[in-house]
Design a protein around this motif. Sequence first.
Motif, PDB file in Angstrom:
ATOM      1  N   ARG A 144      15.025 -82.791  12.252  1.00  0.00           N
ATOM      2  CA  ARG A 144      14.224 -82.636  13.456  1.00  0.00           C
ATOM      3  C   ARG A 144      12.968 -81.789  13.284  1.00  0.00           C
ATOM      4  N   CYS A 145      12.896 -81.008  12.251  1.00  0.00           N
ATOM      5  CA  CYS A 145      11.805 -80.049  12.101  1.00  0.00           C
ATOM      6  C   CYS A 145      11.096 -80.290  10.775  1.00  0.00           C
ATOM      7  N   ARG A 146       9.849 -80.719  10.840  1.00  0.00           N
ATOM      8  CA  ARG A 146       9.070 -80.985   9.623  1.00  0.00           C
ATOM      9  C   ARG A 146       8.220 -79.762   9.313  1.00  0.00           C
ATOM     10  N   ASP A 147       8.729 -78.926   8.431  1.00  0.00           N
ATOM     11  CA  ASP A 147       8.012 -77.703   8.082  1.00  0.00           C
ATOM     12  C   ASP A 147       8.073 -77.536   6.572  1.00  0.00           C
ATOM     13  N   ARG A 148       6.932 -77.327   5.965  1.00  0.00           N
ATOM     14  CA  ARG A 148       6.870 -77.216   4.502  1.00  0.00           C
ATOM     15  C   ARG A 148       7.716 -76.068   3.983  1.00  0.00           C
TER      16      ARG A 148
END
Length: 128
Positions: free
Chosen positions: A67-71
Amino acid sequence: CSPRRIDAKTILRRCTDADGAPRPHVAKDGARPVVRDAFPTLLELLSSGNRLNARVADDCVLALLERCRDRRLVAMVHEAARGKSPHGREACAAYARVVLEVWDPRRVPEEAAQQLQETVATLLRDPS
């Protein structure tokens, strides 16, 4: 400045409902504090020896990755994939697979893509 440490029970209580299922609201736009503060602790719980905590932590990590696209998530998985725990490394392989399957490759920053490649290569060389 190092991220602040959060107690494992607090993380599990915040990330799961009464039945132990990951809460869907954990990874909405306000997930940055969860990513910054809780994600490293969730990864540590995978190799804690407590199977129940490890399973719930694994469910939370999978929910965050979906759910969370964070590098920063890729960077933390990359670091955890080099850990001593075989179970932790196996879980990191599943996390790398989720990122590859769910995230839009056009939106993954170059640095995160490089770390993901290194993670997969490291895990493929892992004899355990």
